[in-house]
Structure formats: C-alpha cells, structure tokens
Design a protein around this motif. Structure first.
Motif, PDB file in Angstrom:
ATOM      1  N   SER A 151       0.783  -1.294  -0.042  1.00  0.00           N
ATOM      2  CA  SER A 151      -0.007  -0.004   0.051  1.00  0.00           C
ATOM      3  C   SER A 151       0.984   1.333   0.044  1.00  0.00           C
ATOM      4  N   ASN A 152       0.926   1.932  -1.066  1.00  0.00           N
ATOM      5  CA  ASN A 152       1.494   3.323  -1.249  1.00  0.00           C
ATOM      6  C   ASN A 152       0.884   3.519  -2.709  1.00  0.00           C
ATOM      7  N   PRO A 153      -0.408   3.805  -2.526  1.00  0.00           N
ATOM      8  CA  PRO A 153      -0.950   4.072  -3.812  1.00  0.00           C
ATOM      9  C   PRO A 153      -0.841   5.350  -4.612  1.00  0.00           C
ATOM     10  N   ALA A 154      -0.272   6.501  -3.971  1.00  0.00           N
ATOM     11  CA  ALA A 154      -0.027   7.533  -4.494  1.00  0.00           C
ATOM     12  C   ALA A 154       1.068   7.296  -5.540  1.00  0.00           C
ATOM     13  N   LYS A 155       1.950   6.293  -5.265  1.00  0.00           N
ATOM     14  CA  LYS A 155       3.110   5.918  -5.869  1.00  0.00           C
ATOM     15  C   LYS A 155       2.937   4.701  -6.768  1.00  0.00           C
ATOM     16  N   PHE A 156       1.636   4.203  -7.011  1.00  0.00           N
ATOM     17  CA  PHE A 156       1.465   2.784  -7.664  1.00  0.00           C
ATOM     18  C   PHE A 156       2.256   1.500  -6.809  1.00  0.00           C
ATOM     19  N   ASN A 157       2.242   1.820  -5.413  1.00  0.00           N
ATOM     20  CA  ASN A 157       2.631   0.915  -4.566  1.00  0.00           C
ATOM     21  C   ASN A 157       3.997   0.808  -4.826  1.00  0.00           C
ATOM     22  N   ALA A 158       4.834   1.812  -5.031  1.00  0.00           N
ATOM     23  CA  ALA A 158       6.313   1.647  -5.126  1.00  0.00           C
ATOM     24  C   ALA A 158       6.777   1.514  -3.363  1.00  0.00           C
ATOM     25  N   MET A 159       7.864   0.375  -3.575  1.00  0.00           N
ATOM     26  CA  MET A 159       8.263  -0.046  -2.177  1.00  0.00           C
ATOM     27  C   MET A 159       9.183   0.978  -1.548  1.00  0.00           C
ATOM     28  N   SER A 160       8.886   1.565  -0.403  1.00  0.00           N
ATOM     29  CA  SER A 160       9.956   2.317   0.452  1.00  0.00           C
ATOM     30  C   SER A 160      10.992   1.468   1.155  1.00  0.00           C
ATOM     31  N   ARG A 161      11.725   2.171   1.615  1.00  0.00           N
ATOM     32  CA  ARG A 161      12.701   1.220   2.707  1.00  0.00           C
ATOM     33  C   ARG A 161      11.876   0.759   3.860  1.00  0.00           C
ATOM     34  N   ALA A 162      11.031   1.533   4.338  1.00  0.00           N
ATOM     35  CA  ALA A 162      10.122   1.002   5.476  1.00  0.00           C
ATOM     36  C   ALA A 162       9.435  -0.310   5.189  1.00  0.00           C
ATOM     37  N   MET A 163       8.654  -0.151   3.873  1.00  0.00           N
ATOM     38  CA  MET A 163       7.679  -1.122   3.281  1.00  0.00           C
ATOM     39  C   MET A 163       8.723  -2.484   2.966  1.00  0.00           C
ATOM     40  N   TRP A 164       9.898  -2.585   2.524  1.00  0.00           N
ATOM     41  CA  TRP A 164      10.941  -3.657   2.685  1.00  0.00           C
ATOM     42  C   TRP A 164      10.919  -4.366   3.955  1.00  0.00           C
ATOM     43  N   ARG A 165      11.019  -3.422   5.013  1.00  0.00           N
ATOM     44  CA  ARG A 165      11.269  -4.055   6.340  1.00  0.00           C
ATOM     45  C   ARG A 165      10.127  -4.628   6.995  1.00  0.00           C
ATOM     46  N   GLU A 166       8.834  -3.923   6.502  1.00  0.00           N
ATOM     47  CA  GLU A 166       7.542  -4.443   7.060  1.00  0.00           C
ATOM     48  C   GLU A 166       7.341  -5.875   6.074  1.00  0.00           C
ATOM     49  N   LEU A 167       7.846  -5.687   4.996  1.00  0.00           N
ATOM     50  CA  LEU A 167       7.553  -7.155   4.200  1.00  0.00           C
ATOM     51  C   LEU A 167       8.146  -8.246   4.897  1.00  0.00           C
ATOM     52  N   LYS A 168       9.461  -8.087   5.385  1.00  0.00           N
ATOM     53  CA  LYS A 168      10.251  -9.079   6.041  1.00  0.00           C
ATOM     54  C   LYS A 168       9.391  -9.479   7.389  1.00  0.00           C
ATOM     55  N   ALA A 169       8.838  -8.432   8.145  1.00  0.00           N
ATOM     56  CA  ALA A 169       8.473  -8.702   9.370  1.00  0.00           C
ATOM     57  C   ALA A 169       7.282  -9.508   9.000  1.00  0.00           C
ATOM     58  N   VAL A 170       6.440  -9.185   7.999  1.00  0.00           N
ATOM     59  CA  VAL A 170       4.970  -9.883   7.845  1.00  0.00           C
ATOM     60  C   VAL A 170       5.376 -11.495   7.380  1.00  0.00           C
ATOM     61  N   PHE A 171       6.193 -11.528   6.544  1.00  0.00           N
ATOM     62  CA  PHE A 171       6.671 -13.120   6.141  1.00  0.00           C
ATOM     63  C   PHE A 171       7.210 -13.658   7.228  1.00  0.00           C
ATOM     64  N   THR A 172       7.748 -13.049   7.966  1.00  0.00           N
ATOM     65  CA  THR A 172       8.470 -13.846   9.211  1.00  0.00           C
ATOM     66  C   THR A 172       7.324 -14.343  10.057  1.00  0.00           C
ATOM     67  N   GLU A 173       6.367 -13.466  10.315  1.00  0.00           N
ATOM     68  CA  GLU A 173       5.169 -13.792  11.142  1.00  0.00           C
ATOM     69  C   GLU A 173       4.394 -14.920  10.540  1.00  0.00           C
ATOM     70  N   LEU A 174       4.199 -14.968   9.405  1.00  0.00           N
ATOM     71  CA  LEU A 174       3.544 -15.827   8.396  1.00  0.00           C
ATOM     72  C   LEU A 174       4.238 -17.049   8.619  1.00  0.00           C
ATOM     73  N   GLN A 175       5.379 -17.197   8.628  1.00  0.00           N
ATOM     74  CA  GLN A 175       6.224 -18.470   8.542  1.00  0.00           C
ATOM     75  C   GLN A 175       6.125 -19.077   9.971  1.00  0.00           C
ATOM     76  N   GLY A 176       5.772 -18.381  10.939  1.00  0.00           N
ATOM     77  CA  GLY A 176       5.444 -18.971  12.362  1.00  0.00           C
ATOM     78  C   GLY A 176       4.342 -19.320  12.779  1.00  0.00           C
ATOM     79  N   ARG A 177       3.229 -19.139  11.758  1.00  0.00           N
ATOM     80  CA  ARG A 177       1.972 -19.299  11.954  1.00  0.00           C
ATOM     81  C   ARG A 177       1.551 -20.826  11.559  1.00  0.00           C
ATOM     82  N   THR A 178       0.902 -21.547  12.688  1.00  0.00           N
ATOM     83  CA  THR A 178       0.447 -22.899  12.221  1.00  0.00           C
ATOM     84  C   THR A 178      -1.084 -23.171  11.848  1.00  0.00           C
TER      85      THR A 178
END
Length: 255
Positions: free
Chosen positions: A19-46
């Motif tokens: 979600s960065n719709p004003a920039k067609f969802n271009a990835m900021s540095r913060a978004m890359w870090r959030e992407l890592k955090a989200v998928f790290t969480e998902l990997q731990g979910r059963t």
C-alpha cells in the motif's frame, strides 16, 4: 514514512497488501522491512494455509520509491545495506515461507514488483498489467541477488530484455514466457485468486509445506540425496493417515 505493507487474516487465509497508492505501490525502505516482518510472522503461524499478495488501488508495485534514493544510493556501503538487508531481507523472508503464496497482479508490476512476484508460487495477472525493470533509465543495474531471482523465475532471456533494453512486456507475453500461470480480464483477477487460495486451503497443509521445502532445497542446488534423508518422516503423521483413509472409505478428508 511512505507506504505500508498490510496483513489481514481471514480464517486460514492471509492477505498481504502493498500500500503506497499515490506512487502505484512503489516500495519504500520501511515497506521492505515491513514485508520481512510480515512474512517472518506468517512462517511462524500454524493456523494458516495460504497467502495472497496484492497491491492497493489497481496496481501491484511500480518498483522502488525513487524519492528516497538520493538519501542513500550515492554511497556504496549505504547502497549495499539497502539491497542486502532491506530489499533482500524482505524477498528472502518471502522465499523462506512454507505457506503457498499467490500473486494477484494488476496494473504496473515493475522492478521491485517483478522481484516480489518472483517470490510467489503462483502468479495470476490482469490482462492489462505490464511488467518490466527499466532501471537502466535511472542509471543503475539490478542488484545481484535480485537479478538471480528474476532470471530464475522469468528466464534469463527475459531478464536480459528487461534490464538491457528497458523493455516493458504485456501480461500475455509474460504468460507465453512461463512467468505467469494465468492471465484474466482485469475484473476477474481478484475472484480467481481468492478461489485458488480457498482451494489450496482445503488441501493437506503439511503436504504443501513439505512440497515447498523440497522444491526450495532442490532449487538451491542441494543434492537430492540430502533431501531424501528426511523426506519420508511424515509417514506416521495424522494428515497422511487421514488422506489415505478418506480415499479408501470414499469420503472427503478433513485436514
């Protein structure tokens, strides 16, 4: 801070939204870090069985957030940190996820968008979507790990065309080249991806995780003998027994 990566859970399904719709969802540095955090969480979910990845507002991801670039790209160590830690941190977390990951691709899928899509197991695109990595126009190459990822998933010839010619390719062409699993009318993509995710969620979750682990190991060049060493440890697991028993007794399995 520009943009976010949102995680929503609906029973056994997870939905990740860039979600960065004003920039067609271009990835900021913060978004890359959030992407890592989200998928790290998902990997731990059963409790989850499938993940879908989409962009907000009719576009998947238009690349990186160029407005941030002057702050770090002109120093080699800062640039290395960005690609090796922020970008590859997010991408490698996606690649390490044992849940099936589906990409819902609409609109622009450029640069970082192609990289994120390359981390997904199944890619479904709108007919109007467009693909490329025209960063030669910006005066820099694709980072090595990211280039290896794109070349593996999109093909070396396609990676060369995107990077050397700054080519932008239509969805139909990307399906012909094997990058996409399906191309649908724009209005049908979301429903199709949801239906696929629901079908996956009804299948054996342990089998999906084991399949992903096997394919990841083989894709990384591990000798098949190494993979075989623990490949049959699931023999006495409940899911295995349930699937076979359901088939023999002519009923739907409960996974």
């Amino acid at each position: 801070m520009s943009g976010h990566v949102h995680l929503a859970i609906d029973h056994a399904l997870a939905r990740v939204t860039l979600s960065n719709p004003a920039k067609f969802n271009a990835m900021s540095r913060a978004m890359w870090r959030e992407l890592k955090a989200v998928f790290t969480e998902l990997q731990g979910r059963t409790d989850l069985r499938c993940v879908t990845v989409a962009g907000k507002g009719g576009h998947f991801c238009a690349g990186g957030d160029i407005a941030e670039y002057p702050g770090f790209r002109f120093d080699a160590e800062h640039l290395r940190d960005f690609h090796e830690n922020d970008v590859w941190g997010g991408l490698s977390a996606m690649l390490a996820c044992d849940l099936p990951v589906l990409a819902q691709i609409e609109g622009n899928c450029m640069g970082a968008g192609v990289e994120i899509a390359s981390c997904c197991d199944i890619r479904v695109a709108a007919a109007g979507s467009r693909f490329g990595a025209p960063i030669a126009r910006l005066g820099f190459p694709m980072a090595p790990r990211e280039a290896q990822l794109v070349a593996r998933e999109a093909g070396l010839a396609t990676a060369r065309e995107m990077l050397l010619e700054a080519a932008v390719l239509e969805a139909g062409e990307m399906k012909t080249r094997g990058f996409l699993h399906a191309v649908l009318p724009d209005a049908e993509v979301a429903a199709d991806v949801l239906a696929r995710a629901q079908r996956i969620a009804r299948l054996a979750p342990q089998a999906a995780r084991l399949n992903k682990q096997t394919l990841r190991a083989l894709g990384a060049g591990q000798p098949v003998e190494t993979v075989v060493a623990s490949a049959y440890d699931y023999a006495d697991q409940a899911e295995h027994r349930e699937g076979i028993d359901a088939f023999l007794t002519k009923r739907q399995p409960t996974f």
